[in-house]
Design an enzyme around this catalytic site. Structure first.
Site, PDB file in Angstrom:
ATOM      1  N   ARG A   7       0.854  -1.188   0.000  1.00 33.65           N
ATOM      2  CA  ARG A   7       0.000   0.000   0.000  1.00 33.65           C
ATOM      3  C   ARG A   7       0.889   1.237   0.000  1.00 33.65           C
ATOM      4  O   ARG A   7       1.917   1.279   0.681  1.00 33.65           O
ATOM      5  CB  ARG A   7      -0.912   0.011   1.232  1.00 33.65           C
ATOM      6  CG  ARG A   7      -1.896   1.187   1.220  1.00 33.65           C
ATOM      7  CD  ARG A   7      -2.761   1.204   2.463  1.00 33.65           C
ATOM      8  NE  ARG A   7      -3.665   2.355   2.449  1.00 33.65           N
ATOM      9  CZ  ARG A   7      -4.437   2.710   3.470  1.00 33.65           C
ATOM     10  NH1 ARG A   7      -4.409   2.009   4.596  1.00 33.65           N
ATOM     11  NH2 ARG A   7      -5.210   3.771   3.371  1.00 33.65           N
ATOM     12  N   HIS A   8       0.495   2.225  -0.765  1.00 33.38           N
ATOM     13  CA  HIS A   8       1.216   3.501  -0.815  1.00 33.38           C
ATOM     14  C   HIS A   8       1.374   4.091   0.583  1.00 33.38           C
ATOM     15  O   HIS A   8       0.683   3.705   1.530  1.00 33.38           O
ATOM     16  CB  HIS A   8       0.457   4.486  -1.705  1.00 33.38           C
ATOM     17  CG  HIS A   8      -0.933   4.777  -1.202  1.00 33.38           C
ATOM     18  ND1 HIS A   8      -1.187   5.677  -0.190  1.00 33.38           N
ATOM     19  CD2 HIS A   8      -2.135   4.269  -1.553  1.00 33.38           C
ATOM     20  CE1 HIS A   8      -2.472   5.726   0.055  1.00 33.38           C
ATOM     21  NE2 HIS A   8      -3.084   4.879  -0.753  1.00 33.38           N
ATOM     22  N   ARG A  56      -0.512   9.015  -5.590  1.00 32.70           N
ATOM     23  CA  ARG A  56       0.104   8.511  -4.360  1.00 32.70           C
ATOM     24  C   ARG A  56       0.738   7.139  -4.556  1.00 32.70           C
ATOM     25  O   ARG A  56       1.778   6.837  -3.967  1.00 32.70           O
ATOM     26  CB  ARG A  56      -0.923   8.480  -3.229  1.00 32.70           C
ATOM     27  CG  ARG A  56      -2.185   7.662  -3.516  1.00 32.70           C
ATOM     28  CD  ARG A  56      -3.246   8.020  -2.485  1.00 32.70           C
ATOM     29  NE  ARG A  56      -4.488   7.260  -2.554  1.00 32.70           N
ATOM     30  CZ  ARG A  56      -5.538   7.598  -3.283  1.00 32.70           C
ATOM     31  NH1 ARG A  56      -5.482   8.681  -4.074  1.00 32.70           N
ATOM     32  NH2 ARG A  56      -6.646   6.884  -3.245  1.00 32.70           N
ATOM     33  N   GLU A  80      -7.841   2.653  -6.247  1.00 32.86           N
ATOM     34  CA  GLU A  80      -8.736   2.566  -5.099  1.00 32.86           C
ATOM     35  C   GLU A  80     -10.177   2.593  -5.597  1.00 32.86           C
ATOM     36  O   GLU A  80     -10.456   2.975  -6.747  1.00 32.86           O
ATOM     37  CB  GLU A  80      -8.454   3.749  -4.151  1.00 32.86           C
ATOM     38  CG  GLU A  80      -9.261   3.751  -2.867  1.00 32.86           C
ATOM     39  CD  GLU A  80      -9.051   2.510  -2.020  1.00 32.86           C
ATOM     40  OE1 GLU A  80      -9.657   1.468  -2.362  1.00 32.86           O
ATOM     41  OE2 GLU A  80      -8.332   2.587  -1.008  1.00 32.86           O
TER      42      GLU A  80
END
Length: 201
Positions: A7-8, A56, A80
Site C-alpha cells: 500500500r502507498h 500517491r 482505489e
C-alpha cells in the site's frame, strides 16, 4: 509466482476526508515510510513492478523503481474504489447532507455503488481481471511487486484467496505495509500480511 502487494504511503489530506480516486500526493512522512520499506527489500528483483495510476501510488512506485532501476507499469485496474460524488468530501458532511444514500451504501457496500462510483464487488472484478492477466504472463518462479491501495489490495486478496468480499475488512492493510501471496499450481497461499518489512520466502 510470488505477488507482493504494497500500500502507498500516507497522504497529504485532512483527517476524515473521503479519498477514493481523489488524486492526492504522498505526505513527507508517507514518502519516508515508503523509502524505509523499499530499503528493506530482500530476495530477487521483481520481474514486473506495477502501480495504480493514482499519484500517491505512482510516487510510492518510483521509490521502488529507483531501487530496481526499472520503470513501473501503471494500471488503472489497481486504483482505489471510486467513490463518485463523495470523493474528496468529508465523511461527516456526506453522512449529514446525503444521509439516506449514505446509510443505504454503508449497509450494502459490497454490492452498492457509491453515487456515480462503484461497489466493492466492482473492485474485486477489475482487480481480478488484472490478476488473471498477470497469471497468464508470468512463470512459477517470477516475483511481481504491485503498489496499490487498501481497497484494491483487499479486493485482490479476496479474489486470490476465495474470501467473501464482506470479510474484506478482516484484512488490515496499513500505509507502507507489505503483503505477499504465492501461486502454486493455480492455488494461492498467504506468505505474510500487513508487514512493516519484507520476509524471505
Amino acid at each position: 509466482m510470488e505477488l507482493i502487494l504494497v500500500r502507498h504511503g500516507d497522504v497529504e489530506a485532512a483527517p476524515g476526508l473521503c479519498i477514493g480516486c481523489t488524486d492526492v500526493a504522498l505526505s513527507a512522512t508517507g514518502f519516508t515510510a515508503i523509502q524505509r520499506l523499499a530499503a528493506q527489500w530482500i530476495g530477487r528483483v521483481p520481474r514486473f513492478l506495477f502501480s495504480s495510476d493514482l499519484r500517491r501510488a505512482q510516487q510510492s512506485a518510483q521509490v521502488f523503481a529507483a531501487r530496481f532501476a526499472t520503470e513501473p507499469l501503471a494500471d488503472p485496474r489497481l486504483r482505489e474504489v471510486d467513490l463518485g460524488e463523495w470523493d474528496g468530501r468529508h465523511w461527516d458532511e456526506i453522512a449529514r447532507t446525503d444521509a439516506a444514500r449514505y446509510r443505504h451504501w454503508a449497509d450494502n457496500w459490497v454490492i452498492q455503488e457509491a453515487p456515480g462510483g462503484e461497489s466493492f464487488a466492482d473492485v474485486v472484478r477489475r482487480t481480478g481481471a488484472w490478476l488473471s492477466a498477470l497469471l497468464s504472463s508470468t512463470n512459477d518462479d517470477d516475483v511481481v511487486l504491485a503498489i496499490a491501495h487498501a481497497g484494491s489490495i483487499r479486493a485482490l486478496l479476496c479474489h486470490a484467496l476465495g474470501l467473501p468480499p464482506a470479510r474484506a475488512f478482516a484484512l488490515r492493510i496499513g500505509h507502507a505495509q507489505a503483503s505477499a501471496v504465492v501461486c502454486r499450481n493455480g492455488q494461492f497461499e498467504v506468505s505474510y500480511l500487513n508487514a512493516s518489512r519484507f520476509e524471505a520466502m
